[in-house]
Motif scaffolding. Structure first.
Motif, PDB file in Angstrom:
ATOM      1  N   ARG A   1       2.450  62.066   5.434  1.00  0.00           N
ATOM      2  CA  ARG A   1       2.648  61.648   6.829  1.00  0.00           C
ATOM      3  C   ARG A   1       2.090  61.489   8.285  1.00  0.00           C
ATOM      4  O   ARG A   1       2.980  62.722   8.717  1.00  0.00           O
TER       5      ARG A   1
ATOM      6  N   PHE B   1       3.598  61.311  12.624  1.00  0.00           N
ATOM      7  CA  PHE B   1       4.114  60.089  12.903  1.00  0.00           C
ATOM      8  C   PHE B   1       3.146  60.120  13.730  1.00  0.00           C
ATOM      9  O   PHE B   1       2.600  61.180  14.800  1.00  0.00           O
TER      10      PHE B   1
ATOM     11  N   HIS C   1      10.444  61.990  21.089  1.00  0.00           N
ATOM     12  CA  HIS C   1      10.842  60.676  20.338  1.00  0.00           C
ATOM     13  C   HIS C   1      12.623  60.833  20.558  1.00  0.00           C
ATOM     14  O   HIS C   1      13.100  59.799  20.321  1.00  0.00           O
TER      15      HIS C   1
ATOM     16  N   MET D   1       6.346  66.628  10.706  1.00  0.00           N
ATOM     17  CA  MET D   1       6.031  65.241  11.569  1.00  0.00           C
ATOM     18  C   MET D   1       4.272  65.211  11.602  1.00  0.00           C
ATOM     19  O   MET D   1       3.724  63.810  12.543  1.00  0.00           O
TER      20      MET D   1
END
Length: 179
Positions: A2, A4, A39, A165
Motif C-alpha cells: 500500500r 499512502f 500526516h 508506507m
C-alpha cells in the motif's frame, strides 16, 4: 504494498508549514519523506530535531552510516537519499559502491565505522567486542560511537517509515544504479 498519500502544501498543518516553507525555499520542493511525516502533527518536528542536530561525526561518516543501514534494511528511498547526499559531498561512484557492498577499501577508518554499523544493525545492538575495539583503535571515541548509534536509529526510523508506507523516490529512477 500500500502506498499512502503524501500531504500536499495546501493540507499541511500550521505546525508543519514552517518545514514545508523551509524546504520549498531551500530545494524548490518538499522531500517525500517530509510529505509523509506531515500526516502527524508531532512526528515531522520530532524527526527534524533528531535529524538536524550536531554530532561528532562528519558529513561523510553520517552518509556512510545512512548508506550501510539503508542497504541492510533494503530501503530504496533512504538509500537513494543518502547516495545523493554522498555525491553532493564528494564521494565518487566507486566509493559509494564500496559502501553499499560493505567493502570499503578507500579509507581504513571508514571501513571500521561501516563494520561496526553493520554488526550493530545485524546483531540488533550487539556488536562483537573485537569490532568495537577496532573502531576505537581507528581513532573513534566513545562519543563517536554514541553519535553513530543515534544515526543508526535515525536511519532505521526513516527506513521503516518509507518502506511501511510506500514513500516514493523524490526523483523517479534516482540513484538506483549507484554509479
Amino acid at each position: 504494498m500500500r502506498q499512502f498519500p503524501l500531504i500536499k502544501y495546501a493540507e499541511v498543518s500550521a505546525v508543519n508549514r514552517k518545514y514545508f516553507d523551509h524546504f520549498n525555499n531551500k530545494l524548490g520542493s518538499i522531500p517525500n519523506l517530509y510529505g509523509m511525516l506531515a500526516h502527524s502533527e508531532q512526528a515531522l518536528d520530532a524527526y527534524y530535531s533528531l535529524h538536524h542536530h550536531a554530532l561528532s561525526l562528519n558529513t561523510i561518516e553520517r552518509v556512510i552510516v545512512g548508506i550501510v543501514v539503508a542497504s541492510l534494511n533494503n530501503s530504496p528511498y533512504c538509500l537513494d537519499s543518502h547516495i545523493m547526499v554522498g555525491k553532493l559531498n564528494g564521494l565518487s561512484n566507486e566509493e559509494i559502491n564500496q559502501i553499499v557492498e560493505g567493502t570499503i577499501i578507500f579509507n581504513e577508518r571508514y571501513h571500521f565505522l561501516a563494520n561496526l554499523v553493520t554488526e550493530i544493525v545485524v546483531g540488533k545492538g550487539r556488536p562483537r567486542e573485537q569490532t568495537v575495539q577496532r573502531f576505537l583503535e581507528a581513532g573513534y571515541t566513545v562519543e563517536n560511537m554514541v553519535d553513530m548509534i543515534v544515526c543508526v536509529a535515525d536511519t532505521t526510523f526513516t527506513n521503516f517509515l518509507t518502506c511501511s508506507m510506500g514513500v516514493p523516490l523524490d526523483i523517479p529512477g534516482g540513484n538506483e544504479n549507484h554509479a
